[in-house]
Design an enzyme around this catalytic site. Structure first.
Site, short mmCIF file in Angstrom:
data_model
loop_
_atom_site.label_atom_id
_atom_site.label_comp_id
_atom_site.label_asym_id
_atom_site.label_seq_id
_atom_site.Cartn_x
_atom_site.Cartn_y
_atom_site.Cartn_z
N ARG A 58 0.80 -1.23 0.00
CA ARG A 58 0.00 0.00 0.00
C ARG A 58 0.84 1.28 0.00
O ARG A 58 0.64 2.18 -0.83
CB ARG A 58 -0.93 0.03 1.23
CG ARG A 58 -2.15 -0.84 1.11
CD ARG A 58 -2.52 -1.41 2.46
NE ARG A 58 -1.52 -2.41 2.79
CZ ARG A 58 -1.62 -3.69 2.43
NH1 ARG A 58 -2.71 -4.10 1.83
NH2 ARG A 58 -0.65 -4.56 2.68
N THR A 59 1.77 1.38 0.95
CA THR A 59 2.50 2.64 1.12
C THR A 59 3.32 2.94 -0.13
O THR A 59 3.32 4.06 -0.64
CB THR A 59 3.41 2.54 2.36
OG1 THR A 59 2.64 2.02 3.44
CG2 THR A 59 3.98 3.88 2.73
N LYS A 86 25.31 -5.38 -1.48
CA LYS A 86 26.79 -5.47 -1.58
C LYS A 86 27.46 -4.86 -0.36
O LYS A 86 28.67 -4.64 -0.35
CB LYS A 86 27.26 -4.76 -2.86
CG LYS A 86 26.64 -5.30 -4.14
CD LYS A 86 27.08 -4.43 -5.32
CE LYS A 86 26.23 -4.69 -6.54
NZ LYS A 86 26.38 -3.64 -7.55
N ARG A 108 11.46 3.68 3.99
CA ARG A 108 10.96 2.68 4.96
C ARG A 108 12.14 1.83 5.40
O ARG A 108 12.91 1.35 4.57
CB ARG A 108 9.88 1.79 4.35
CG ARG A 108 9.51 0.63 5.28
CD ARG A 108 8.30 -0.13 4.83
NE ARG A 108 7.08 0.62 5.10
CZ ARG A 108 5.85 0.11 4.99
NH1 ARG A 108 5.69 -1.15 4.61
NH2 ARG A 108 4.80 0.85 5.25
N HIS A 136 4.73 5.67 11.65
CA HIS A 136 4.31 5.54 10.25
C HIS A 136 3.36 6.73 10.02
O HIS A 136 2.14 6.58 10.01
CB HIS A 136 3.61 4.20 10.07
CG HIS A 136 3.33 3.81 8.65
ND1 HIS A 136 3.47 4.67 7.57
CD2 HIS A 136 2.92 2.62 8.12
CE1 HIS A 136 3.15 4.04 6.45
NE2 HIS A 136 2.81 2.79 6.76
N1 CP Z 1 -0.31 -0.11 5.86
C1 CP Z 1 0.89 -0.36 5.32
O1 CP Z 1 1.93 0.26 5.68
O2 CP Z 1 0.88 -1.33 4.36
P1 CP Z 1 2.13 -1.77 3.50
O3 CP Z 1 3.11 -2.44 4.45
O4 CP Z 1 1.63 -2.70 2.45
O5 CP Z 1 2.77 -0.53 2.94
#
Ligand code: CP
Length: 338
Positions: A58-59, A86, A108, A136
C-alpha cells in the site's frame, strides 16, 4: 504558516493546527483522483525517490501513484535490488541518492530512527514511510482522515486500538494524532503487548469485549511477527481466540462503529473475514485516502516555502542510537535489529 516543516518524520508533538491543516489539504487533493484524467502539473520537473528496506504494498504503491498524479518523476528502489546487498550502508546509499538531486526521499526501514538519521544528514526533504516500531506518519494521517470523514470530527470519539500495540508504528502515529485531536484512546491486547507506560496514552485492557464496548472506532492491528524477538503469546490460534475481531465483539461497540485496519490483514487471526469485508469496514477507504494524504505531503514538502527544521531535542537520543546502527553495512544492521 501551518506545517512549515522540511521533513515528515512523525506525528509525535505535531500541533492540532498542523494536523488539521494536513487533513484539510489531503481532503482538497481527493478530488483529483475522481477525475477522468487523474493528473495535474503541480510537481512537474520534480523528482521523488522512494527507498524501501522493508516489504510494502500500500504505502509504496500509493506514494508512487500520488507523485505521478502530480506529474513528478518517481524512482523506486528496494533494499534487495540495490547495492545494499553489496554492503552499502544506509547513509552511503542516501548520500549517493541525494547527489542525484531528488526533491524528496521516502524511506521505509526496520530501524526506529532511520528517517531522523537521514534527515539530519541529507539536504533534501525526508518522508518517513515507517521506521521500525517507531512511527508511520502517513498511515496515521490517512487513518485520522478516514475517521474524520465518517464521524465529522475526532473530538470526543472513543477509539479502541486492538492487537500488537507494542511493535506497531501504526498504533503510535495514530495515538499521537488522535489524542492531539481530542479522541479518547483504549489500548486492547495481551498484557505482553501493553507495558505499563502505555497507560499514559489511554485506558488499557486485555479483554476484547470490554475494550471495544461503546467504541466509535475500532482499529485492528496486524501481529508484527517480524519485530517480535521472543514469544509474546503461546500460539496464533490462542491469540485469535481472544483478540480476533468477530461479529460478537463488534456488537459491543456503538451501532455506527467503524472498523479500520492498516493492512495487510491476516484473515481469521486479528479480524474475521466477514468483519473485514462487512458493512462497518473502512479498510478500502483507508487505502483510497492514502493517495490524497501522500499527495498533500509531497506537495507541501516539495513545493512550499519552509523554515529550516532541527531534529527535536526529544528525538536526539533516538537519532544517536540509530546513528551507530546506520553506519554499519546492512547485513550487520539486519542482525542487530533482529
Ligand atoms: N499499511 C501499510 O503500511 O501497508 P504496507 O506495508 O503494504 O505498505
Amino acid at each position: 504558516m501551518p506545517f512549515a516543516q522540511r521533513h515528515l518524520l512523525g506525528l509525535e508533538g505535531m500541533s492540532r493546527d498542523d494536523l488539521t491543516f494536513l487533513l484539510d489539504q489531503a481532503t482538497e487533493f481527493k478530488e483529483i483522483s475522481e477525475r477522468e484524467i487523474k493528473k495535474v502539473p503541480t510537481l512537474r520537473g520534480k523528482t521523488v525517490v522512494s527507498f524501501f528496506y522493508e516489504a510494502s504494498t500500500r504505502t509504496r504503491a500509493s506514494f508512487e501513484i500520488a507523485a505521478k498524479r502530480m506529474s513528478a518523476d518517481f524512482i523506486s528502489l528496494s533494499g534487495g535490488a540495490s547495492s545494499v546487498t553489496k554492503g552499502e550502508t544506509l547513509l552511503d546509499t542516501a548520500r549517493n541518492l541525494a547527489a542525484m538531486r531528488p526533491d524528496a526521499i521516502i524511506l521505509r526501514h526496520a530501524a526506529s530512527g532511520a528517517a531522523h538519521f537521514l534527515a539530519a544528514r541529507v539536504d533534501c526533504p525526508i518522508i518517513n514511510a515507517g521506521d521500525g516500531a517507531h512511527e508511520h506518519p502517513t498511515q496515521g494521517l490517512l487513518d485520522t482522515l478516514t475517521i474524520r470523514e465518517r464521524k465529522g470530527s475526532i473530538e470526543g470519539l472513543t477509539v479502541a486500538i486492538v492487537g500488537d500495540i507494542l511493535h506497531s508504528r501504526v498504533a503510535r502515529s495514530n495515538i499521537f494524532a488522535l489524542r492531539t485531536l481530542g479522541a479518547k484512546i483504549r489500548l486492547v491486547g495481551p498484557p505482553t503487548f501493553l507495558p505499563p507506560e502505555m497507560a499514559a496514552w489511554g485506558e488499557v485492557t486485555s479483554n476484547l469485549h470490554e475494550g471495544v464496548a461503546d467504541a466509535d472506532v475500532i482499529m485492528m492491528l496486524r501481529l508484527q511477527l517480524e519485530r517480535q524477538g521472543k514469544h509474546f503469546f503461546p500460539t496464533i490460534d490462542e491469540y485469535s481466540r481472544y483478540f480476533c475481531l468477530n461479529r460478537d465483539a463488534v456488537r459491543k461497540a456503538k451501532p455506527d462503529v467503524i472498523i479500520l485496519h492498516p493492512g495487510p490483514i491476516n484473515r481469521g487471526v486479528e479480524i474475521a473475514s466477514d468483519v473485514a469485508d462487512g458493512e462497518y469496514s473502512m479498510i478500502m477507504d483507508q487505502v483510497t485516502n492514502g493517495i490524497a494524504v501522500r499527495m498533500a505531503i509531497l506537495y507541501l514538502l516539495i513545493n512550499r516555502p519552509r523554515v529550516e527544521e532541527t531534529v527535536p531535542g526529544e528525538e536526539a537520543e533516538r537519532v544517536e542510537d540509530a546513528a551507530a546502527a546506520m553506519e554499519k553495512p546492512a547485513g550487520r544492521l539486519r542482525r542487530r535489529v533482529g
